[in-house]
Write a protein that holds these residues in place. Structure first.
Motif, PDB file in Angstrom:
ATOM      1  N   THR A   1      34.506  35.816  53.536  1.00 31.21           N
ATOM      2  CA  THR A   1      34.780  37.101  53.109  1.00 31.21           C
ATOM      3  C   THR A   1      35.174  37.320  51.579  1.00 31.21           C
ATOM      4  N   ALA A   2      34.874  38.706  50.943  1.00 28.93           N
ATOM      5  CA  ALA A   2      35.587  38.738  49.501  1.00 28.93           C
ATOM      6  C   ALA A   2      36.348  39.746  49.523  1.00 28.93           C
ATOM      7  N   PRO A   3      37.761  39.722  49.243  1.00 31.03           N
ATOM      8  CA  PRO A   3      38.017  38.421  48.587  1.00 31.03           C
ATOM      9  C   PRO A   3      38.535  37.163  49.910  1.00 31.03           C
TER      10      PRO A   3
ATOM     11  N   PHE B   1      37.547  21.539  55.601  1.00 30.33           N
ATOM     12  CA  PHE B   1      37.985  22.847  55.050  1.00 30.33           C
ATOM     13  C   PHE B   1      39.509  23.024  55.580  1.00 30.33           C
ATOM     14  N   ASP B   2      40.073  23.822  55.107  1.00 32.88           N
ATOM     15  CA  ASP B   2      41.569  24.109  55.662  1.00 32.88           C
ATOM     16  C   ASP B   2      41.485  25.305  56.522  1.00 32.88           C
ATOM     17  N   LYS B   3      42.596  25.899  56.952  1.00 35.22           N
ATOM     18  CA  LYS B   3      42.413  27.061  58.128  1.00 35.22           C
ATOM     19  C   LYS B   3      41.785  28.239  57.769  1.00 35.22           C
ATOM     20  N   TYR B   4      41.889  28.175  56.325  1.00 35.31           N
ATOM     21  CA  TYR B   4      41.025  29.370  55.916  1.00 35.31           C
ATOM     22  C   TYR B   4      39.821  29.313  55.414  1.00 35.31           C
ATOM     23  N   PHE B   5      39.124  28.119  55.598  1.00 30.60           N
ATOM     24  CA  PHE B   5      37.862  27.637  55.302  1.00 30.60           C
ATOM     25  C   PHE B   5      37.671  27.439  53.945  1.00 30.60           C
ATOM     26  N   ALA B   6      38.620  27.209  53.134  1.00 32.93           N
ATOM     27  CA  ALA B   6      38.542  26.908  51.886  1.00 32.93           C
ATOM     28  C   ALA B   6      38.232  25.443  51.915  1.00 32.93           C
ATOM     29  N   PRO B   7      37.264  24.693  50.924  1.00 32.88           N
ATOM     30  CA  PRO B   7      37.080  23.569  50.954  1.00 32.88           C
ATOM     31  C   PRO B   7      38.328  22.656  50.643  1.00 32.88           C
ATOM     32  N   THR B   8      38.591  21.346  50.847  1.00 35.60           N
ATOM     33  CA  THR B   8      39.564  20.447  50.623  1.00 35.60           C
ATOM     34  C   THR B   8      39.172  19.313  49.992  1.00 35.60           C
ATOM     35  N   CYS B   9      40.128  18.765  49.164  1.00 38.99           N
ATOM     36  CA  CYS B   9      39.501  17.321  48.240  1.00 38.99           C
ATOM     37  C   CYS B   9      39.717  16.159  49.272  1.00 38.99           C
TER      38      CYS B   9
ATOM     39  N   ILE C   1      38.960  41.143  58.474  1.00 36.26           N
ATOM     40  CA  ILE C   1      39.293  40.951  59.884  1.00 36.26           C
ATOM     41  C   ILE C   1      40.096  39.683  60.157  1.00 36.26           C
ATOM     42  N   ALA C   2      41.180  39.660  60.938  1.00 34.60           N
ATOM     43  CA  ALA C   2      41.802  38.513  61.367  1.00 34.60           C
ATOM     44  C   ALA C   2      40.910  37.766  62.027  1.00 34.60           C
ATOM     45  N   TYR C   3      41.038  36.425  61.928  1.00 29.77           N
ATOM     46  CA  TYR C   3      39.961  35.332  62.516  1.00 29.77           C
ATOM     47  C   TYR C   3      40.761  34.712  63.782  1.00 29.77           C
ATOM     48  N   ASN C   4      39.855  35.069  64.683  1.00 26.62           N
ATOM     49  CA  ASN C   4      40.248  34.382  66.112  1.00 26.62           C
ATOM     50  C   ASN C   4      39.517  33.189  66.551  1.00 26.62           C
ATOM     51  N   ARG C   5      39.990  32.125  66.622  1.00 32.91           N
ATOM     52  CA  ARG C   5      39.371  30.801  66.530  1.00 32.91           C
ATOM     53  C   ARG C   5      38.758  30.679  67.881  1.00 32.91           C
TER      54      ARG C   5
ATOM     55  N   MET D   1      40.659  45.268  60.053  1.00 33.27           N
ATOM     56  CA  MET D   1      40.901  45.109  61.512  1.00 33.27           C
ATOM     57  C   MET D   1      41.616  44.075  62.062  1.00 33.27           C
ATOM     58  N   ASP D   2      42.261  44.077  63.449  1.00 29.17           N
ATOM     59  CA  ASP D   2      42.971  42.944  63.756  1.00 29.17           C
ATOM     60  C   ASP D   2      41.947  42.019  64.531  1.00 29.17           C
ATOM     61  N   ALA D   3      42.454  40.854  64.935  1.00 29.18           N
ATOM     62  CA  ALA D   3      41.729  39.678  65.705  1.00 29.18           C
ATOM     63  C   ALA D   3      40.761  40.256  66.672  1.00 29.18           C
ATOM     64  N   GLY D   4      41.377  41.355  67.427  1.00 33.62           N
ATOM     65  CA  GLY D   4      40.549  41.980  68.615  1.00 33.62           C
ATOM     66  C   GLY D   4      39.082  42.367  68.245  1.00 33.62           C
TER      67      GLY D   4
END
Length: 451
Positions: free
Chosen positions: A377-379, A316-324, A303-307, A281-284
């Motif tokens: 989410t997965a993936p 974390f980055d904008k996709y919520f992946a951890p950062t070093c 689902i597209a993320y709506n901040r 689905m889209d961000a709506g």
């Protein structure tokens, strides 16, 4: 607009280019006309006899959408002037052509029943049984269409009273919270927050949908607000088969997100779709309860993320992946379905980083999706697999465009919401019947070529 084409020998457009007799037979054979006929036929033997050919009237209503005849008046004119067309619709030469009032009474009977929804489900189940629907991804979206009657002036909302500054005393605040809770509990289901739909039954969700025309608002491609008066059609479409698996008709002011859970529960309870793994689905539709419903169904949300004015996450980055330590993003590696865990491996930039060699940077991160279903989410969000799945969402946009351009979804000829819903149900039913007819013709052509 680009015509929807499947990787097959035959498309809906090619079906519509066939001779009328063959075309009508192929499409109408996919619809159980007998079910509709039994629903609208006279229930009592008392009173004046009915001389109308109801079965032919029902067929002619579907043919009206196939032939893109704009009004019932034009349909009657065509029946009177074209004897071949009259016979193709199932009328006998001796049958009198029904009047507009007769068609109006037939449509009124359809508004008093959910028979069109039942026939729609029967077509989908038949397509599943014949192997035409094997999707693993569902795309959900809404489209708007205007009502025919004149739109009333938009009501200006009264300005709220200015809030008193300062914190309320504890007793006053407790009383205010209690009043707010009672007010929320007394609201109709679709005026409550989306979370109230999670424990509601499918029957309550379907019956409570507001259906009268209302003012709606939508942003156009330029980012400006566009106002319109009418309705919305909400669809759940198979991303590869492009069948409409669930549909919902509502007032134009209904938030798109409030239609998602009824569509999801409808697929879970009314459709046999064991291969479905993803809902896109889209961000709506970025609301926590929608993620929870998809999770309860054992599927994944794409689902597209709506901040929503949320601050940037730290670490974390904008996709919520951890950062070093140097703020390089860890790479999504895999998903462990048993433990519901995402696995991230160290960034490429860390291969020659002294921090990594000294063991300061962690090599692998694991994150349970249940920590936050919106973020994880997965993936994983941002991964190539996630982007590939999200692109499948465009299938519902193509179907929405197809319904408007070729099946007269925009051509609402009625003022009431009940009549407009019958129009919407007839449009989606005709589309699915055409899809099934085209798929059946594909199989016949392939069998003939291999013989």
């Amino acid at each position: 607009m680009t015509i929807i084409r499947q990787p097959s020998l035959f498309s809906i457009q090619e079906l519509y280019d066939m001779e009328p007799t063959d075309k009508y037979d192929a499409i109408i054979s996919a619809i159980d006309i007998r079910m509709i006929y039994r629903e609208v036929m006279k229930k009592s033997h008392r009173g004046a006899p009915e001389e109308l050919n109801y079965a032919a009237m029902i067929i002619s209503i579907f043919v009206r959408y196939v032939e893109r005849i704009p009004t019932i008046k034009d349909l009657i004119k065509r029946l009177n002037q074209d004897i071949a067309f009259k016979l193709n619709c199932g009328f006998l030469v001796s049958d009198s052509v029904p009047s507009e009032a007769s068609y109006s009474r037939l449509l009124t009977k359809l508004t008093q029943s959910n028979i069109l929804e039942k026939v729609q489900g029967q077509i989908v189940e038949q397509a599943i049984e014949e192997g035409f629907i094997i999707d693993d991804t569902i795309a959900i979206d809404a489209t708007h269409f205007e009502a025919r009657d004149q739109a009333p002036a938009k009501e200006e909302k009264a300005k709220p009273e200015p809030k008193k500054r300062g914190r309320k005393p504890k007793k006053e605040r407790d009383q205010w919270l209690k009043e707010q809770a009672e007010k929320e509990a007394s609201l109709p289901l679709y005026e409550k927050k989306i979370v109230a739909q999670l424990d509601a039954s499918l029957g309550d969700l379907r019956e409570g949908v507001p259906q009268e025309p209302k003012w709606g608002i939508k942003k156009n491609s330029d980012g400006k607000n566009v106002f319109w008066y009418g309705f919305k059609g909400h669809l759940a479409v198979g991303s590869s088969s492009q069948y409409i698996l669930q549909s919902l008709f509502s007032s134009g002011n209904l938030n798109d997100g409030k239609a998602a859970i009824p569509l999801l529960k409808g697929m879970q309870e009314q459709r046999s779709l064991p291969n479905i793994r993803y809902q896109t689905m889209d961000a709506g539709y970025d609301y926590e309860p929608i993620y929870q419903q998809v999770y309860r169904m054992g599927q994944q949300s794409i689902i597209a993320y709506n901040r929503k004015n949320e601050p940037e996450p730290i670490g974390f980055d904008k996709y919520f992946a951890p950062t070093c330590f140097r703020e390089h993003s860890y790479r999504y590696d895999s998903y462990d379905a048993k433990y519901e865990t995402l696995k991230y491996t160290h960034p490429k930039e860390c291969s020659d980083c002294p921090l990594a060699q000294e063991g300061i940077c962690q090599k692998v991160f694991k994150m349970k999706i249940t920590k936050d279903l919106r973020k994880y989410t997965a993936p994983a969000r941002g991964s190539e697999a996630w982007k590939k799945l999200f692109k499948k969402r465009t299938s519902v946009e193509r179907v929405n465009g197809y319904l408007k351009e070729y099946f007269q979804l925009n051509n609402v000829r009625y003022c009431s919401g009940k009549r407009a819903k019958v129009h919407f149900d007839l449009v989606t039913l005709t589309y699915n019947a055409s899809k099934l007819a085209a798929d059946r013709l594909n199989i016949q052509m392939k069998n003939q070529q291999s013989a």
